[in-house]
Design a protein around this motif. Structure first.
Motif, PDB file in Angstrom:
ATOM      1  N   PHE A 111      -4.805   4.610   1.962  1.00 30.38           N
ATOM      2  CA  PHE A 111      -3.359   4.774   2.294  1.00 30.38           C
ATOM      3  C   PHE A 111      -2.356   4.058   1.384  1.00 30.38           C
ATOM      4  CE2 PHE A 111      -5.377   4.826   6.600  1.00 30.38           C
ATOM      5  CZ  PHE A 111      -5.295   6.077   6.890  1.00 30.38           C
ATOM      6  N   GLU A 112      -1.454   4.994   0.908  1.00 28.94           N
ATOM      7  CA  GLU A 112      -0.641   4.337  -0.299  1.00 28.94           C
ATOM      8  C   GLU A 112       0.851   4.152   0.364  1.00 28.94           C
ATOM      9  OE1 GLU A 112      -1.421   3.196  -3.185  1.00 28.94           O
ATOM     10  OE2 GLU A 112      -3.738   3.634  -3.071  1.00 28.94           O
ATOM     11  N   LYS A 113       1.267   4.965   1.122  1.00 29.27           N
ATOM     12  CA  LYS A 113       2.520   5.080   1.685  1.00 29.27           C
ATOM     13  C   LYS A 113       2.783   5.388   3.149  1.00 29.27           C
ATOM     14  CE  LYS A 113       3.975   7.905  -2.333  1.00 29.27           C
ATOM     15  NZ  LYS A 113       4.446   9.169  -2.950  1.00 29.27           N
ATOM     16  N   ILE A 114       3.815   4.833   3.810  1.00 29.52           N
ATOM     17  CA  ILE A 114       3.871   5.050   5.187  1.00 29.52           C
ATOM     18  C   ILE A 114       3.696   6.412   5.769  1.00 29.52           C
ATOM     19  CG2 ILE A 114       5.608   4.899   7.023  1.00 29.52           C
ATOM     20  CD1 ILE A 114       6.810   2.215   5.702  1.00 29.52           C
ATOM     21  N   LYS A 115       4.210   7.403   4.803  1.00 30.26           N
ATOM     22  CA  LYS A 115       4.169   8.826   5.525  1.00 30.26           C
ATOM     23  C   LYS A 115       2.630   9.106   5.525  1.00 30.26           C
ATOM     24  CE  LYS A 115       8.158  10.513   5.758  1.00 30.26           C
ATOM     25  NZ  LYS A 115       8.714  11.140   7.242  1.00 30.26           N
ATOM     26  N   GLN A 116       1.576   8.564   4.942  1.00 28.19           N
ATOM     27  CA  GLN A 116       0.392   8.985   5.066  1.00 28.19           C
ATOM     28  C   GLN A 116      -0.332   8.407   6.296  1.00 28.19           C
ATOM     29  OE1 GLN A 116      -0.972   7.114   1.319  1.00 28.19           O
ATOM     30  NE2 GLN A 116      -1.130   9.175   0.423  1.00 28.19           N
ATOM     31  N   LEU A 117       0.376   7.572   7.085  1.00 27.57           N
ATOM     32  CA  LEU A 117      -0.031   6.834   8.389  1.00 27.57           C
ATOM     33  C   LEU A 117       0.195   7.829   9.500  1.00 27.57           C
ATOM     34  CD1 LEU A 117       0.766   3.098   7.812  1.00 27.57           C
ATOM     35  CD2 LEU A 117      -1.355   4.172   7.922  1.00 27.57           C
ATOM     36  N   GLU A 118       0.768   8.921   9.292  1.00 25.91           N
ATOM     37  CA  GLU A 118       0.948  10.090  10.436  1.00 25.91           C
ATOM     38  C   GLU A 118      -0.350  10.220  11.010  1.00 25.91           C
ATOM     39  OE1 GLU A 118       3.177  13.991  11.367  1.00 25.91           O
ATOM     40  OE2 GLU A 118       2.998  13.482   9.230  1.00 25.91           O
ATOM     41  N   GLY A 119      -0.482   9.987  12.182  1.00 24.99           N
ATOM     42  CA  GLY A 119      -1.391  10.531  13.407  1.00 24.99           C
ATOM     43  C   GLY A 119      -2.411   9.208  13.426  1.00 24.99           C
ATOM     44  N   GLU A 158       6.271   6.049  18.321  1.00 25.22           N
ATOM     45  CA  GLU A 158       5.557   6.479  19.256  1.00 25.22           C
ATOM     46  C   GLU A 158       5.048   8.181  19.030  1.00 25.22           C
ATOM     47  OE1 GLU A 158       6.853   2.841  20.609  1.00 25.22           O
ATOM     48  OE2 GLU A 158       8.063   4.720  19.804  1.00 25.22           O
ATOM     49  N   SER A 159       6.077   8.918  18.344  1.00 25.86           N
ATOM     50  CA  SER A 159       5.608  10.367  18.238  1.00 25.86           C
ATOM     51  C   SER A 159       4.700  10.545  16.631  1.00 25.86           C
ATOM     52  CB  SER A 159       6.822  11.172  18.162  1.00 25.86           C
ATOM     53  OG  SER A 159       7.846  10.819  17.459  1.00 25.86           O
ATOM     54  N   PHE A 160       5.199   9.407  15.901  1.00 24.30           N
ATOM     55  CA  PHE A 160       4.371   9.635  14.572  1.00 24.30           C
ATOM     56  C   PHE A 160       3.098   9.148  14.479  1.00 24.30           C
ATOM     57  CE2 PHE A 160       3.810   7.976  10.066  1.00 24.30           C
ATOM     58  CZ  PHE A 160       4.314   9.083   9.475  1.00 24.30           C
ATOM     59  N   PHE A 161       2.986   7.918  15.053  1.00 22.16           N
ATOM     60  CA  PHE A 161       1.493   7.288  15.030  1.00 22.16           C
ATOM     61  C   PHE A 161       0.756   8.216  16.388  1.00 22.16           C
ATOM     62  CE2 PHE A 161       4.445   4.105  13.037  1.00 22.16           C
ATOM     63  CZ  PHE A 161       3.894   4.120  11.745  1.00 22.16           C
ATOM     64  N   ASP A 162      -0.563   7.918  16.005  1.00 24.90           N
ATOM     65  CA  ASP A 162      -1.380   8.087  17.194  1.00 24.90           C
ATOM     66  C   ASP A 162      -1.426   7.074  18.217  1.00 24.90           C
ATOM     67  OD1 ASP A 162      -3.824   9.997  18.304  1.00 24.90           O
ATOM     68  OD2 ASP A 162      -4.932   8.020  17.977  1.00 24.90           O
ATOM     69  N   GLN A 163      -1.304   6.016  17.813  1.00 24.51           N
ATOM     70  CA  GLN A 163      -1.208   4.853  18.751  1.00 24.51           C
ATOM     71  C   GLN A 163      -0.400   3.720  18.330  1.00 24.51           C
ATOM     72  OE1 GLN A 163      -4.993   2.711  19.125  1.00 24.51           O
ATOM     73  NE2 GLN A 163      -4.636   1.913  21.201  1.00 24.51           N
ATOM     74  N   GLY A 200      -2.592   0.480  10.243  1.00 26.24           N
ATOM     75  CA  GLY A 200      -1.297  -0.156   9.544  1.00 26.24           C
ATOM     76  C   GLY A 200      -0.670  -1.102  10.496  1.00 26.24           C
ATOM     77  N   GLY A 201       0.049  -2.019   9.916  1.00 25.96           N
ATOM     78  CA  GLY A 201       0.861  -2.950  10.796  1.00 25.96           C
ATOM     79  C   GLY A 201       2.084  -3.605  10.050  1.00 25.96           C
ATOM     80  N   ALA A 202       2.969  -3.860  10.802  1.00 26.11           N
ATOM     81  CA  ALA A 202       4.305  -4.664  10.176  1.00 26.11           C
ATOM     82  C   ALA A 202       4.146  -6.042  10.486  1.00 26.11           C
ATOM     83  CB  ALA A 202       5.591  -4.013  10.952  1.00 26.11           C
ATOM     84  N   VAL A 203       4.431  -6.800   9.470  1.00 26.96           N
ATOM     85  CA  VAL A 203       4.114  -8.236   9.503  1.00 26.96           C
ATOM     86  C   VAL A 203       5.440  -8.966   8.776  1.00 26.96           C
ATOM     87  CG1 VAL A 203       1.699  -8.077   9.757  1.00 26.96           C
ATOM     88  CG2 VAL A 203       2.802  -8.428   7.517  1.00 26.96           C
ATOM     89  N   ASN A 204       5.535 -10.187   9.400  1.00 25.95           N
ATOM     90  CA  ASN A 204       6.332 -11.107   8.574  1.00 25.95           C
ATOM     91  C   ASN A 204       5.715 -11.398   7.217  1.00 25.95           C
ATOM     92  OD1 ASN A 204       7.011 -14.030   7.701  1.00 25.95           O
ATOM     93  ND2 ASN A 204       7.963 -14.460   9.958  1.00 25.95           N
ATOM     94  N   SER A 205       6.616 -11.545   6.278  1.00 27.67           N
ATOM     95  CA  SER A 205       6.076 -11.508   4.986  1.00 27.67           C
ATOM     96  C   SER A 205       5.964 -12.970   4.658  1.00 27.67           C
ATOM     97  CB  SER A 205       7.358 -11.119   3.880  1.00 27.67           C
ATOM     98  OG  SER A 205       8.482 -11.820   3.929  1.00 27.67           O
ATOM     99  N   ILE A 206       6.743 -13.790   5.190  1.00 27.31           N
ATOM    100  CA  ILE A 206       6.279 -15.288   4.826  1.00 27.31           C
ATOM    101  C   ILE A 206       4.906 -15.662   5.512  1.00 27.31           C
ATOM    102  CG2 ILE A 206       6.848 -17.673   5.078  1.00 27.31           C
ATOM    103  CD1 ILE A 206       8.508 -15.969   3.363  1.00 27.31           C
TER     104      ILE A 206
END
Length: 293
Positions: free
Chosen positions: A129-137, A167-172, A193-199
């Motif tokens: 995966f290189e881009k957020i859009k590639q995480l669809e499903g 909730e509609s873009f990701f599978d879970q 994938g995930g979203a995290v605190n940069s620090i």
């Protein structure tokens, strides 16, 4: 005339008693132990290692005993703060706004980096995966539901920058309840994938809990205001100023101070005010995490 003076004297006595009670109840002049609560955004062992030097410094500077409180969840931190069981707390932007809704908290200081914070979107390095859009499903993890950098702002930017409803873009969609947990879940393949605190992510790298070869950052959010140290609103002004000055006195030019600052992911501290979080308030109201009042 005699009856008048008796009545006047009684009223004066009542007013003096009420004033004394009000002053004592709001000033906390007998404060001997500073109860410090922090967001449970990492493991307990990591949090104790992070904050122990700060507590020792605050105790020496303020001449108060200090005790560290690590709640089990973000919601528990909000609850015990509102209940008056905490004197000083390290809060995310969203949790600060929540405890400020009924004027239970006053912003004290924030790190310089907190004026321009960022959330990072991560994947496993060999995932392809290189881009957020590639995480669809695919599966995706936020941090805590009440986390500013782990949920509120990542969700906001997924919507504004990519027109994505998680909730509609990701599978879970999962909530890990901790930034380090999100990183480990991505690393172990529990989520794509995930979203995290940069620090937190950078600290995990510096502490060699992860390496650059493990995780890839595929997107960094625009800046926004985040974390803040806040005190309960009825803490007397003398103690409030003493605590604020303790933070503001930490200098990167001092070897001992720099060790504390490094643990906190800070270069230095700045005074903070509730108006600094106007942007977050608007976003939180839009996501129905705050009332409009």
């Amino acid at each position: 005339m005699k009856k008048y003076w008796i009545t006047f004297t009684l009223i004066l006595c009542v007013l003096l008693i009420l004033f004394k009670f009000s002053f004592n109840s709001n000033s906390n002049s007998d404060l001997t132990t500073l109860r410090i609560a922090v967001l449970p955004d990492q493991s307990h062992s990591a949090l104790k290692d992070k904050y122990t030097p700060l507590l020792a410094y605050l105790s020496e500077y303020t001449k108060l005993k200090t005790t560290l409180i690590i709640p089990n969840s973000y919601q528990e931190l909000v609850t015990i703060f509102k209940q008056g069981k905490v004197d000083l707390a390290y809060l995310g932007g969203l949790t600060f706004l929540q405890v400020s809704e009924d004027e239970k908290a006053k912003a004290l200081v924030m790190r310089e980096i907190d004026t321009r914070f960022s959330s990072w979107f991560i994947v496993k390095n060999n995932s392809g995966f290189e881009k957020i859009k590639q995480l669809e499903g695919q599966s995706f993890s936020f941090g805590s539901n009440l986390s500013t950098s782990g949920h509120l702002m990542p969700r906001h930017y997924l919507s504004t920058e990519y027109k994505i409803v998680p909730e509609s873009f990701f599978d879970q969609v999962k909530f890990s309840n901790g930034h380090d947990k999100t990183v480990y879940d991505v690393l172990e393949g529990k989520v794509s994938g995930g979203a995290v605190n940069s620090i937190v992510y950078l600290q995990m790298l510096s502490e060699k809990r992860i390496s650059d070869s493990d995780i890839k950052v595929i997107w960094k959010s625009p800046p926004y205001p985040d974390y803040v140290w806040a005190v309960k609103s009825n803490l007397n002004e003398t103690d409030r100023n003493k605590i604020r000055n303790a933070f503001l006195s930490l200098s990167p030019s001092s070897i001992d101070d720099k060790k504390i600052l490094d643990k906190l992911g800070a270069s230095y501290f700045l005074p903070a005010k509730i108006k600094d979080f106007k942007m977050l308030k608007d976003v939180a109201i839009g996501q129905k995490l705050l009332s409009e009042n």
